[in-house]
Design a protein around this motif. Sequence first.
Motif, mmCIF file in Angstrom:
data_model
loop_
_atom_site.group_PDB
_atom_site.id
_atom_site.type_symbol
_atom_site.label_atom_id
_atom_site.label_comp_id
_atom_site.label_asym_id
_atom_site.label_seq_id
_atom_site.Cartn_x
_atom_site.Cartn_y
_atom_site.Cartn_z
ATOM 1 N N HIS A 133 0.833 -1.206 0.000
ATOM 2 C CA HIS A 133 0.000 0.000 0.000
ATOM 3 C C HIS A 133 0.869 1.259 0.000
ATOM 4 O O HIS A 133 0.465 2.302 -0.512
ATOM 5 C CB HIS A 133 -0.891 0.031 1.248
ATOM 6 N N HIS A 134 2.046 1.139 0.588
ATOM 7 C CA HIS A 134 2.929 2.293 0.747
ATOM 8 C C HIS A 134 4.031 2.351 -0.303
ATOM 9 O O HIS A 134 4.914 3.204 -0.216
ATOM 10 C CB HIS A 134 3.529 2.292 2.152
ATOM 11 N N GLY A 135 3.993 1.418 -1.279
ATOM 12 C CA GLY A 135 4.936 1.517 -2.378
ATOM 13 C C GLY A 135 5.920 0.386 -2.533
ATOM 14 O O GLY A 135 6.736 0.397 -3.471
ATOM 15 N N ALA A 136 5.905 -0.604 -1.634
ATOM 16 C CA ALA A 136 6.758 -1.775 -1.848
ATOM 17 C C ALA A 136 6.318 -2.484 -3.124
ATOM 18 O O ALA A 136 5.155 -2.417 -3.521
ATOM 19 C CB ALA A 136 6.682 -2.725 -0.661
ATOM 20 N N LYS A 137 7.233 -3.177 -3.782
ATOM 21 C CA LYS A 137 6.954 -3.772 -5.093
ATOM 22 C C LYS A 137 6.602 -5.251 -5.052
ATOM 23 O O LYS A 137 6.212 -5.819 -6.082
ATOM 24 C CB LYS A 137 8.162 -3.572 -6.015
ATOM 25 N N GLY A 138 6.735 -5.888 -3.890
ATOM 26 C CA GLY A 138 6.418 -7.309 -3.825
ATOM 27 C C GLY A 138 6.869 -7.909 -2.528
ATOM 28 O O GLY A 138 7.211 -7.198 -1.573
ATOM 29 N N ASN A 139 6.893 -9.231 -2.496
ATOM 30 C CA ASN A 139 7.178 -9.951 -1.264
ATOM 31 C C ASN A 139 8.019 -11.187 -1.560
ATOM 32 O O ASN A 139 7.727 -11.935 -2.494
ATOM 33 C CB ASN A 139 5.852 -10.387 -0.625
ATOM 34 N N ILE A 140 9.069 -11.377 -0.765
ATOM 35 C CA ILE A 140 9.827 -12.632 -0.789
ATOM 36 C C ILE A 140 9.256 -13.493 0.323
ATOM 37 O O ILE A 140 9.400 -13.178 1.496
ATOM 38 C CB ILE A 140 11.331 -12.382 -0.630
ATOM 39 N N SER A 141 8.578 -14.570 -0.060
ATOM 40 C CA SER A 141 7.628 -15.249 0.808
ATOM 41 C C SER A 141 8.021 -16.656 1.200
ATOM 42 O O SER A 141 8.597 -17.405 0.409
ATOM 43 C CB SER A 141 6.268 -15.293 0.084
ATOM 44 N N VAL A 142 7.644 -17.013 2.431
ATOM 45 C CA VAL A 142 7.697 -18.399 2.896
ATOM 46 C C VAL A 142 6.393 -19.116 2.548
ATOM 47 O O VAL A 142 6.383 -20.191 1.962
ATOM 48 C CB VAL A 142 7.949 -18.457 4.417
ATOM 49 N N THR A 143 5.258 -18.479 2.899
ATOM 50 C CA THR A 143 3.954 -19.117 2.701
ATOM 51 C C THR A 143 3.694 -19.461 1.238
ATOM 52 O O THR A 143 3.002 -20.441 0.935
ATOM 53 C CB THR A 143 2.825 -18.207 3.227
ATOM 54 N N ALA A 144 4.248 -18.674 0.325
ATOM 55 C CA ALA A 144 4.036 -18.944 -1.106
ATOM 56 C C ALA A 144 4.605 -20.293 -1.528
ATOM 57 O O ALA A 144 4.272 -20.796 -2.600
ATOM 58 C CB ALA A 144 4.646 -17.832 -1.952
ATOM 59 N N ASN A 145 5.430 -20.917 -0.692
ATOM 60 C CA ASN A 145 5.882 -22.279 -0.980
ATOM 61 C C ASN A 145 4.711 -23.234 -1.134
ATOM 62 O O ASN A 145 4.769 -24.184 -1.919
ATOM 63 C CB ASN A 145 6.795 -22.797 0.143
ATOM 64 N N ILE A 146 3.635 -23.008 -0.371
ATOM 65 C CA ILE A 146 2.510 -23.951 -0.380
ATOM 66 C C ILE A 146 1.294 -23.428 -1.131
ATOM 67 O O ILE A 146 0.449 -24.217 -1.549
ATOM 68 C CB ILE A 146 2.112 -24.373 1.053
ATOM 69 N N ILE A 147 1.184 -22.096 -1.310
ATOM 70 C CA ILE A 147 0.039 -21.525 -2.040
ATOM 71 C C ILE A 147 0.536 -20.503 -3.069
ATOM 72 O O ILE A 147 0.185 -19.321 -3.015
ATOM 73 C CB ILE A 147 -0.994 -20.879 -1.092
ATOM 74 N N PRO A 148 1.340 -20.931 -4.027
ATOM 75 C CA PRO A 148 1.927 -19.977 -4.967
ATOM 76 C C PRO A 148 0.909 -19.209 -5.797
ATOM 77 O O PRO A 148 1.097 -18.013 -6.039
ATOM 78 C CB PRO A 148 2.835 -20.843 -5.841
ATOM 79 N N LYS A 149 -0.161 -19.850 -6.230
ATOM 80 C CA LYS A 149 -1.134 -19.162 -7.078
ATOM 81 C C LYS A 149 -1.830 -18.042 -6.305
ATOM 82 O O LYS A 149 -1.965 -16.915 -6.804
ATOM 83 C CB LYS A 149 -2.174 -20.170 -7.588
ATOM 84 N N ALA A 150 -2.278 -18.324 -5.096
ATOM 85 C CA ALA A 150 -2.961 -17.308 -4.297
ATOM 86 C C ALA A 150 -2.034 -16.130 -4.002
ATOM 87 O O ALA A 150 -2.444 -14.956 -4.108
ATOM 88 C CB ALA A 150 -3.478 -17.914 -2.996
ATOM 89 N N MET A 151 -0.794 -16.419 -3.650
ATOM 90 C CA MET A 151 0.144 -15.330 -3.341
ATOM 91 C C MET A 151 0.472 -14.520 -4.590
ATOM 92 O O MET A 151 0.577 -13.290 -4.543
ATOM 93 C CB MET A 151 1.415 -15.906 -2.719
ATOM 94 N N SER A 152 0.608 -15.191 -5.724
ATOM 95 C CA SER A 152 0.831 -14.482 -6.981
ATOM 96 C C SER A 152 -0.341 -13.559 -7.291
ATOM 97 O O SER A 152 -0.155 -12.392 -7.672
ATOM 98 C CB SER A 152 1.034 -15.486 -8.115
ATOM 99 N N ASP A 153 -1.559 -14.059 -7.092
ATOM 100 C CA ASP A 153 -2.744 -13.237 -7.356
ATOM 101 C C ASP A 153 -2.783 -12.017 -6.446
ATOM 102 O O ASP A 153 -3.067 -10.898 -6.900
ATOM 103 C CB ASP A 153 -4.017 -14.069 -7.152
#
Length: 302
Positions: free
Chosen positions: A206-226
């Motif tokens: 919301h404040h201008g970051a461009k993305g996230n380097i994620s742990v949880t996306a290991n198990i739910i990549p599609k949802a995190m990508s969306d």
Amino acid sequence: MSNPYSDFKTQLQGSMVALVTPMQANGDVDYPRLAELIDWHIDQGTDCLVAVGTTGESATLSMQEHSDVIHYFVKQVNGRIPVIAGTGANNTQEAIHLTTEAKAAGADCALLVAPYYNKPTQEGLYQHYKAVAEAVDMPQMLYNVPGRTVVDIAQATVERLADIDNIVAIKDATGSIERGKQLIEALGDRIVVLSGDDATALELMHHGAKGNISVTANIIPKAMSDIFNFALKGDFDTANAIHNDIAPLHTLMFVESSPIPVKYALHRMGKIDKGIRLPLVWLDKKYHDQVDAGLRTAGLID
């Protein structure tokens, strides 16, 4: 004079998965499973993959294994998405060696955790990162995670490092929205600010970051990508709706030190064998029912 790395910065956005390093039950790196995970994540819409970061158990791999995994990783990705290679160390010469290996392997960017344990001063941190950047001509990302390293890269130090052309981004894993906001306001477009904290990543965007380097996306990549792609388009209503659905998983993936819970989850999903290296051990049985329930609710296991 324009920064030759400016074009690469535009690729550092969206959902970036700090991928686990699959291991067999005896602790050997499981390369076939690693290939399957990489292909699955690319198919699911992951924007970038991180090899041998904290979640990839960089601290328990030998120097040779570290380099071997990065080489294998890059070959398997085969240019389909950017590869960020974890190459940090608390020994500057070791960090230079690992970063040199990552460049030779064809990695797109190096992720360098703040030197841990020996507690360098801010000047020491600056000189460490400057030395690696000057020694290896490739895009490099700072990684500030004081909860693990017991050292905090101060904003003033980040601002100094932002003057070095090939330092292109910072992974802010402080979990502090205020810290992240201050970085974004101070740095502008000089370097890319990415979240390294799943629970607060969307808010930081919301404040201008461009993305996230994620742990949880290991198990739910599609949802995190969306989530992060909707956020990049400015559709925070949709992003928040998805985030609220999966938010309990962020808590579950940290009931013990990462990557213990996420490796357990991937094993339950049939994605990896039951392999982890000491001093890390398998998830305590007292958490199994709790994590299993969360995985069932998310539709990840029966």
